[in-house]
Scaffold this motif. Structure first.
Motif, PDB file in Angstrom:
ATOM      1  N   GLY A 264       0.819  -1.215   0.000  1.00  0.00           N
ATOM      2  CA  GLY A 264       0.000   0.000   0.000  1.00  0.00           C
ATOM      3  C   GLY A 264       0.846   1.255   0.000  1.00  0.00           C
ATOM      4  O   GLY A 264       0.505   2.242  -0.662  1.00  0.00           O
ATOM      5  N   MET A 265       1.964   1.222   0.745  1.00  0.00           N
ATOM      6  CA  MET A 265       2.839   2.394   0.780  1.00  0.00           C
ATOM      7  C   MET A 265       3.539   2.606  -0.561  1.00  0.00           C
ATOM      8  O   MET A 265       3.792   3.747  -0.960  1.00  0.00           O
ATOM      9  CB  MET A 265       3.875   2.267   1.900  1.00  0.00           C
ATOM     10  CG  MET A 265       3.290   2.245   3.304  1.00  0.00           C
ATOM     11  SD  MET A 265       2.045   3.528   3.613  1.00  0.00           S
ATOM     12  CE  MET A 265       3.007   5.019   3.373  1.00  0.00           C
ATOM     13  N   ILE A 266       3.840   1.538  -1.254  1.00  0.00           N
ATOM     14  CA  ILE A 266       4.457   1.672  -2.583  1.00  0.00           C
ATOM     15  C   ILE A 266       3.490   2.360  -3.539  1.00  0.00           C
ATOM     16  O   ILE A 266       3.891   3.231  -4.329  1.00  0.00           O
ATOM     17  CB  ILE A 266       4.887   0.296  -3.127  1.00  0.00           C
ATOM     18  CG1 ILE A 266       6.051  -0.260  -2.293  1.00  0.00           C
ATOM     19  CG2 ILE A 266       5.279   0.380  -4.594  1.00  0.00           C
ATOM     20  CD1 ILE A 266       7.304   0.591  -2.298  1.00  0.00           C
ATOM     21  N   GLU A 267       2.222   2.012  -3.451  1.00  0.00           N
ATOM     22  CA  GLU A 267       1.230   2.667  -4.303  1.00  0.00           C
ATOM     23  C   GLU A 267       1.119   4.157  -3.970  1.00  0.00           C
ATOM     24  O   GLU A 267       1.026   5.007  -4.863  1.00  0.00           O
ATOM     25  CB  GLU A 267      -0.138   1.980  -4.155  1.00  0.00           C
ATOM     26  CG  GLU A 267      -0.185   0.577  -4.737  1.00  0.00           C
ATOM     27  CD  GLU A 267       0.239   0.540  -6.197  1.00  0.00           C
ATOM     28  OE1 GLU A 267      -0.307   1.328  -6.992  1.00  0.00           O
ATOM     29  OE2 GLU A 267       1.129  -0.268  -6.543  1.00  0.00           O
ATOM     30  N   ILE A 268       1.152   4.478  -2.678  1.00  0.00           N
ATOM     31  CA  ILE A 268       1.114   5.880  -2.259  1.00  0.00           C
ATOM     32  C   ILE A 268       2.356   6.621  -2.755  1.00  0.00           C
ATOM     33  O   ILE A 268       2.286   7.762  -3.231  1.00  0.00           O
ATOM     34  CB  ILE A 268       0.990   5.982  -0.722  1.00  0.00           C
ATOM     35  CG1 ILE A 268      -0.414   5.564  -0.283  1.00  0.00           C
ATOM     36  CG2 ILE A 268       1.312   7.389  -0.230  1.00  0.00           C
ATOM     37  CD1 ILE A 268      -0.594   5.443   1.223  1.00  0.00           C
ATOM     38  N   SER A 269       3.518   5.959  -2.658  1.00  0.00           N
ATOM     39  CA  SER A 269       4.772   6.566  -3.137  1.00  0.00           C
ATOM     40  C   SER A 269       4.684   6.907  -4.613  1.00  0.00           C
ATOM     41  O   SER A 269       5.098   7.987  -5.044  1.00  0.00           O
ATOM     42  CB  SER A 269       5.954   5.620  -2.892  1.00  0.00           C
ATOM     43  OG  SER A 269       6.194   5.441  -1.524  1.00  0.00           O
ATOM     44  N   LYS A 270       4.151   5.980  -5.386  1.00  0.00           N
ATOM     45  CA  LYS A 270       4.014   6.209  -6.829  1.00  0.00           C
ATOM     46  C   LYS A 270       3.127   7.420  -7.102  1.00  0.00           C
ATOM     47  O   LYS A 270       3.438   8.261  -7.951  1.00  0.00           O
ATOM     48  CB  LYS A 270       3.419   4.967  -7.506  1.00  0.00           C
ATOM     49  CG  LYS A 270       4.361   3.781  -7.597  1.00  0.00           C
ATOM     50  CD  LYS A 270       3.661   2.604  -8.258  1.00  0.00           C
ATOM     51  CE  LYS A 270       4.587   1.396  -8.362  1.00  0.00           C
ATOM     52  NZ  LYS A 270       3.883   0.215  -8.924  1.00  0.00           N
ATOM     53  N   GLU A 271       2.013   7.509  -6.354  1.00  0.00           N
ATOM     54  CA  GLU A 271       1.088   8.634  -6.547  1.00  0.00           C
ATOM     55  C   GLU A 271       1.758   9.961  -6.165  1.00  0.00           C
ATOM     56  O   GLU A 271       1.607  10.970  -6.866  1.00  0.00           O
ATOM     57  CB  GLU A 271      -0.174   8.410  -5.709  1.00  0.00           C
ATOM     58  CG  GLU A 271      -1.042   7.260  -6.194  1.00  0.00           C
ATOM     59  CD  GLU A 271      -2.145   6.898  -5.208  1.00  0.00           C
ATOM     60  OE1 GLU A 271      -2.329   7.653  -4.221  1.00  0.00           O
ATOM     61  OE2 GLU A 271      -2.806   5.869  -5.413  1.00  0.00           O
ATOM     62  N   ASN A 272       2.490   9.942  -5.045  1.00  0.00           N
ATOM     63  CA  ASN A 272       3.160  11.173  -4.609  1.00  0.00           C
ATOM     64  C   ASN A 272       4.232  11.601  -5.610  1.00  0.00           C
ATOM     65  O   ASN A 272       4.384  12.794  -5.905  1.00  0.00           O
ATOM     66  CB  ASN A 272       3.784  10.968  -3.229  1.00  0.00           C
ATOM     67  CG  ASN A 272       2.743  10.881  -2.123  1.00  0.00           C
ATOM     68  OD1 ASN A 272       1.596  11.279  -2.299  1.00  0.00           O
ATOM     69  ND2 ASN A 272       3.135  10.350  -0.975  1.00  0.00           N
ATOM     70  N   ALA A 273       4.982  10.634  -6.137  1.00  0.00           N
ATOM     71  CA  ALA A 273       6.027  10.956  -7.121  1.00  0.00           C
ATOM     72  C   ALA A 273       5.415  11.531  -8.395  1.00  0.00           C
ATOM     73  O   ALA A 273       5.947  12.476  -8.988  1.00  0.00           O
ATOM     74  CB  ALA A 273       6.844   9.712  -7.441  1.00  0.00           C
ATOM     75  N   THR A 274       4.292  10.965  -8.813  1.00  0.00           N
ATOM     76  CA  THR A 274       3.596  11.473  -9.995  1.00  0.00           C
ATOM     77  C   THR A 274       3.118  12.905  -9.760  1.00  0.00           C
ATOM     78  O   THR A 274       3.249  13.774 -10.622  1.00  0.00           O
ATOM     79  CB  THR A 274       2.407  10.568 -10.354  1.00  0.00           C
ATOM     80  OG1 THR A 274       2.899   9.252 -10.645  1.00  0.00           O
ATOM     81  CG2 THR A 274       1.651  11.098 -11.566  1.00  0.00           C
ATOM     82  N   GLU A 275       2.580  13.163  -8.556  1.00  0.00           N
ATOM     83  CA  GLU A 275       2.108  14.506  -8.203  1.00  0.00           C
ATOM     84  C   GLU A 275       3.256  15.509  -8.227  1.00  0.00           C
ATOM     85  O   GLU A 275       3.072  16.678  -8.576  1.00  0.00           O
ATOM     86  CB  GLU A 275       1.459  14.478  -6.818  1.00  0.00           C
ATOM     87  CG  GLU A 275       0.764  15.761  -6.410  1.00  0.00           C
ATOM     88  CD  GLU A 275      -0.459  16.085  -7.270  1.00  0.00           C
ATOM     89  OE1 GLU A 275      -0.759  17.289  -7.415  1.00  0.00           O
ATOM     90  OE2 GLU A 275      -1.098  15.153  -7.801  1.00  0.00           O
ATOM     91  N   ALA A 276       4.466  15.040  -7.865  1.00  0.00           N
ATOM     92  CA  ALA A 276       5.655  15.908  -7.869  1.00  0.00           C
ATOM     93  C   ALA A 276       6.246  16.069  -9.257  1.00  0.00           C
ATOM     94  O   ALA A 276       7.232  16.800  -9.431  1.00  0.00           O
ATOM     95  CB  ALA A 276       6.708  15.350  -6.917  1.00  0.00           C
ATOM     96  N   GLY A 277       5.678  15.385 -10.248  1.00  0.00           N
ATOM     97  CA  GLY A 277       6.197  15.466 -11.609  1.00  0.00           C
ATOM     98  C   GLY A 277       7.401  14.570 -11.839  1.00  0.00           C
ATOM     99  O   GLY A 277       8.157  14.759 -12.796  1.00  0.00           O
TER     100      GLY A 277
END
Length: 376
Positions: A264-277
């Protein structure tokens, strides 16, 4: 406003030297005190510092600093300051405060006195008979008294600088973005070297490393309270944002990986990285630290593993430290940097650190254990 102003970059205890280095790199001379970096600069420094400072908590405008051991002293010295240069007639100016080892120890009283003194000065300058409207831009004032010396400042940042604007999700004990950036800057990692965080949680350390690696300003994706202040010319903000764009190195290739045992944290990490561009720049893997396999040389492992402070977790944390120590013993060219509050870390890791540095993760006192790799 043509003359220089005095700015304060506030910081967590232990990170003063990191923030001081950042401010110097922006071209300003600094004075270092506990928890803050003080510097004289032109008005254009407000946009630049808010956009660029990675490890500072906030950027404050110092309006005045004076001795005050009576309420009359506090009122008169506050009223004498040039508030009209900074706060408009319609401006909202809530006052917060703190007092440490001082005669004036009642914070609510200090706040009320400062509020009244500022209001009287503004009414006098603007020719207002009744109450000020306070319907305009926000100027958050702080009165901080330490050993009977009062510092009056206005917060230029708004939300704390750790709020980069990319973290939509987080775990139970998230690491502040400002501390994560500092952990990277306290190493001598360069963007062309492998970078790994095997306890990435919501991805903060790898994301901050990627921002550093491509020289992307951490404040590029958010707003600041001082953007609304009319005495900071629009051209100062325009020029600061142009500098951010000009200095970014989007072509810099990066080898950054974040892993975590929690899918679950890996999925959150991916979303946060995408949000950061940064969606395509960081690799994410769901795995436990004991399964770590390193195929490259001269890399950097930077992590904030579980501290084992909750009941029943200490043995699990100790096992993680032992596993990492055994793995990294077979990779002597890698440098390892671990932040933890666990007192017996070196014993469990199996080696004394090259250096260690005391830092605070929120209110938790930690050590940053640093093992320098052998370069080949």
């Amino acid at each position: 406003m043509s003359q220089n102003i005095t700015l304060i970059a506030t910081t967590a205890m232990g990170l003063e030297s990191v923030v001081a280095t950042e401010v110097k790199q922006l071209g300003y001379e600094v004075t270092v005190e506990n928890g803050k970096i003080i510097f004289e600069a032109p008005v254009s420094a407000i946009p630049r510092c808010n956009l660029w400072l990675r490890s500072a908590d906030r950027v404050k405008l110092q309006v005045g600093r004076f001795k005050a051991d009576t309420f009359d002293d506090l009122f008169e010295a506050t009223k004498a300051l040039p508030w009209e240069n900074f706060i408009t007639e319609e401006g909202k100016f809530p006052v917060t405060g703190k007092s440490v080892k001082s005669t004036l120890h009642s914070v609510p009283d200090c706040q009320a006195i400062v509020k009244k003194a500022i209001a009287e000065k503004l009414k006098l300058k603007h020719g207002v008979a009744g109450n000020l409207p306070e319907t305009g831009s926000l100027y958050k004032v702080e009165v901080a008294i330490h050993k009977d010396e009062a510092t009056l400042s206005i917060d230029t940042s708004g939300s704390g600088l750790h709020k980069r604007g990319y973290r939509n999700g987080q775990g139970d004990a998230p690491l502040k973005e400002t501390l994560a950036a500092a952990l990277v800057m306290l190493t001598n990692w360069k963007p062309d070297k492998p970078f790994l965080d095997p306890f990435c949680g919501s991805g903060t350390i790898p994301i901050e490393a990627a921002l550093i690696g491509q020289n992307i300003a951490p404040g590029f994706n958010r707003e600041f309270a001082s953007e609304e202040w009319n005495w900071i010319k629009n051209r100062h903000w325009d020029e600061a944002f142009e500098e951010v764009e000009d200095k970014a190195n989007y072509d810099q290739k990066l080898d950054i990986t974040g892993s975590d045992i929690d899918h679950g944290m890996i999925e959150i990490s991916k979303e946060n990285a995408t949000e950061a561009g940064l969606g395509d720049l960081i690799s994410w893997k769901q795995m436990q630290a004991s399964d770590l396999v390193l195929k490259k040389q001269n890399g950097y492992l930077i992590g904030n593993p579980p501290y084992g402070q909750r009941i029943g977790d200490e043995a699990e944390a100790a096992e993680i430290y032992s596993d990492i120590g055994k793995i990294m013993k077979n990779h002597p060219t890698w440098s390892v940097y671990i932040l933890t509050a666990y007192d017996h870390f070196e014993q469990k890791y199996g080696e004394k650190a090259t250096k260690k540095r005391k830092l605070f993760n929120g209110f938790i006192q930690t050590n940053y254990y640093q093992y320098f790799g052998r370069k080949e």
